[in-house]
Design an enzyme around this catalytic site. Structure first.
Site, PDB file in Angstrom:
ATOM      1  N   SER A 120      12.106  -6.438   5.155  1.00  0.00           N
ATOM      2  CA  SER A 120      11.099  -6.555   4.115  1.00  0.00           C
ATOM      3  C   SER A 120      10.584  -6.339   2.778  1.00  0.00           C
ATOM      4  O   SER A 120      11.160  -7.303   2.151  1.00  0.00           O
ATOM      5  CB  SER A 120      10.714  -4.945   4.997  1.00  0.00           C
ATOM      6  OG  SER A 120       8.978  -4.803   4.885  1.00  0.00           O
ATOM      7  N   HIS A 137       9.483  -4.406  13.323  1.00  0.00           N
ATOM      8  CA  HIS A 137       9.607  -5.199  11.798  1.00  0.00           C
ATOM      9  C   HIS A 137      11.697  -4.735  11.581  1.00  0.00           C
ATOM     10  O   HIS A 137      11.687  -4.018  11.776  1.00  0.00           O
ATOM     11  CB  HIS A 137       8.619  -4.207  11.530  1.00  0.00           C
ATOM     12  CG  HIS A 137       8.810  -4.780   9.932  1.00  0.00           C
ATOM     13  ND1 HIS A 137       9.020  -6.299   9.560  1.00  0.00           N
ATOM     14  CD2 HIS A 137       8.688  -3.328   8.727  1.00  0.00           C
ATOM     15  CE1 HIS A 137       8.506  -5.763   8.150  1.00  0.00           C
ATOM     16  NE2 HIS A 137       8.534  -4.368   7.167  1.00  0.00           N
TER      17      HIS A 137
HETATM   18  C1  MCU Z   1       7.131  -6.828   3.946  1.00  0.00           C
HETATM   19  O1  MCU Z   1       7.004  -5.832   3.233  1.00  0.00           O
HETATM   20  C2  MCU Z   1       6.292  -4.283   3.019  1.00  0.00           C
HETATM   21  C3  MCU Z   1       5.008  -4.275   2.514  1.00  0.00           C
HETATM   22  O2  MCU Z   1       4.876  -5.454   1.935  1.00  0.00           O
HETATM   23  C4  MCU Z   1       4.373  -3.001   2.482  1.00  0.00           C
HETATM   24  O3  MCU Z   1       2.893  -3.702   2.504  1.00  0.00           O
HETATM   25  C5  MCU Z   1       4.417  -2.426   3.964  1.00  0.00           C
HETATM   26  O4  MCU Z   1       3.988  -1.187   3.739  1.00  0.00           O
HETATM   27  O5  MCU Z   1       5.875  -1.872   3.988  1.00  0.00           O
HETATM   28  C6  MCU Z   1       6.761  -3.267   4.097  1.00  0.00           C
HETATM   29  C7  MCU Z   1       7.554  -2.836   4.585  1.00  0.00           C
HETATM   30  O6  MCU Z   1       8.123  -2.500   3.331  1.00  0.00           O
HETATM   31  O7  MCU Z   1       8.276  -1.968   5.105  1.00  0.00           O
HETATM   32  C8  MCU Z   1       9.331  -1.838   5.110  1.00  0.00           C
END
Ligand code: MCU
Length: 408
Positions: A226, A359
């Site tokens: 992420s 996720h």
């Molecule tokens: C995919 O990474 C991020 C994303 O860019 C954000 O918008 C969201 O809030 O969180 C994702 C993340 O890091 O989840 C752990």
């Protein structure tokens, strides 16, 4: 447990440690705190200090230099990579400093302590190493942002890198917080992802200085999921000592292209875009704010960022979560693959998008693909890494108006 001390006084080779306005023209080598390039900076043409950007709705040509020269050789492509790195630092990620004046390290009880000093300031941070129960020392290793979210492969050490400690990512108020900024100042142009990449480079410096840590620094991977997957891709792009980059579910700012995500948003997708993401965390330089509503003027996109990794190993692991833009990621990495194709190693980049799981919960049906990449790049085995799959489609004619050369 005895600790060992090692030190180095190798001076920094970085020419630029802060961005002024307009950003200074720097040597093409300034972006890589590394040595593994066959092309000396002297043979690359420098970018002008001040650039007037032209809008381009398509993904930028990976094989035409900023000055219009066509890239026909591998050496010239190394120049193009250095130039793209410089552009990405200027307009999106901020300036990456090189090795600081002093780097020393000590190792005790599986904890590696890294001490960095420059211009009268110093910082210290640690990483912890978990050793595999199989294989033999010195071990290959994967540096995991926040520990990473992939299962530890057999025979590979896992290095837990607390990237939040180097540059915080709580909200936009985190800008300038963390050890990187304690060393370089709160107003340094580097966004968090650049600061983390700098930290990864210092971890590798420290491992090189510390044989007792029993890590083979010629076999280092990096991963994160992420937001940390975005960071892992940036580390792989900037640090050539990394031989395998494993960004997981990185989405916008990682494997997605800004242009494709803006288009998909215009078609109604619930997808994170450049203009949205800058309101979340200081992952980027503040300079990027000026371009998020005029993405076509950026002289690169994230296929360019990924292409900085070529010919080294890159395996992009994605999910099917709308917000992360899996269609944008697949298209972006398909365009990036041209770099590996041009260099004659198309299977050194892999892409795998498999959905229907939480996720950052790595699914077992992606395991054999991950294993193939780990075995090839970290365990020096011969495996089949011809992996490029997605549930989504990509239309090259919509996004790519250049051809992929075979570089000599
Ligand atoms: C995919 O990474 C991020 C994303 O860019 C954000 O918008 C969201 O809030 O969180 C994702 C993340 O890091 O989840 C752990």
């Amino acid at each position: 447990i005895p600790s060992t001390q090692a030190s180095s006084t190798i001076p920094t080779t970085t020419l630029v440690t802060s961005v002024t306005s307009p950003p200074p023209a720097s040597s093409a080598s300034s972006s890589s705190a590394t040595r593994a390039t066959s092309t000396s900076a002297a043979t690359c043409s420098a970018l002008p200090g001040s650039i007037s950007l032209k809008a381009n709705a398509k993904l930028n040509d990976l094989f035409t230099m900023f000055n219009g020269d066509k890239v026909t050789t591998k050496d010239k492509f190394a120049c193009r990579q250095a130039e793209m790195s410089e552009l990405i630092q200027r307009y999106e990620l901020g300036t990456l400093p090189g090795r600081p004046a002093t780097v020393t390290a000590s190792f005790s009880g599986n904890t590696l302590t890294i001490n960095c000093g420059d211009s009268g300031k110093s910082i210290s941070f640690t990483v912890t190493i978990t050793y595999p129960s199989s294989g033999s020392a010195p071990y290959p290793a994967i540096i995991g942002y926040g520990g990473g979210s992939l299962p530890a492969p057999a025979g590979v050490a896992m290095i837990n890198f607390n990237n939040d400690n180097i540059a915080a990512q709580v909200n936009t108020g985190s800008r300038g917080q963390g050890k990187f900024y304690d060393l370089y100042g709160k107003s340094h142009s580097a966004g968090a992802m650049t600061a983390w990449a700098w930290g990864v480079s210092r971890v590798i410096d420290a491992l090189e200085l510390t044989p007792s840590a029993r890590i083979d620094t010629t076999r280092i991977g990096v991963t994160g999921c992420s937001r940390n997957g975005k960071g892992a891709m940036v580390a792989g792009a900037f640090e050539k000592r990394i031989v395998l980059t494993l960004p997981q579910e990185s989405g916008a700012g990682g494997s997605a292209c800004w242009r494709i995500s803006d288009y998909l948003k215009s078609q109604g997708a619930n997808i994170q875009t450049a203009s949205e993401i800058i309101g979340e965390d200081p992952w980027f330089a503040t300079a990027f704010n000026s371009y998020v509503n005029q993405v076509p003027t950026l002289p690169f996109d994230h296929h360019s960022l990924a292409a900085l990794i070529a010919p080294r190993g890159l395996f992009v692991i994605d999910n099917n979560i709308d917000w992360l833009g899996p269609q944008s990621c697949f298209g972006c990495m398909t365009a990036a693959r041209s770099a590996w194709q041009a260099l004659g190693v198309p299977n050194n980049i892999g892409y795998s998008q498999i959905g229907s799981h939480a996720h950052c919960a790595f699914p077992s049906n992606q395991q054999s693909q991950l294993t193939a990449f780990v075995q090839k790049f970290l365990l020096n085995q011969s495996t089949n890494t011809a992996i490029f799959q997605s549930d989504f489609t990509f239309s090259p004619s919509q996004w790519v108006d250049w051809t992929t050369p075979t570089l000599s």
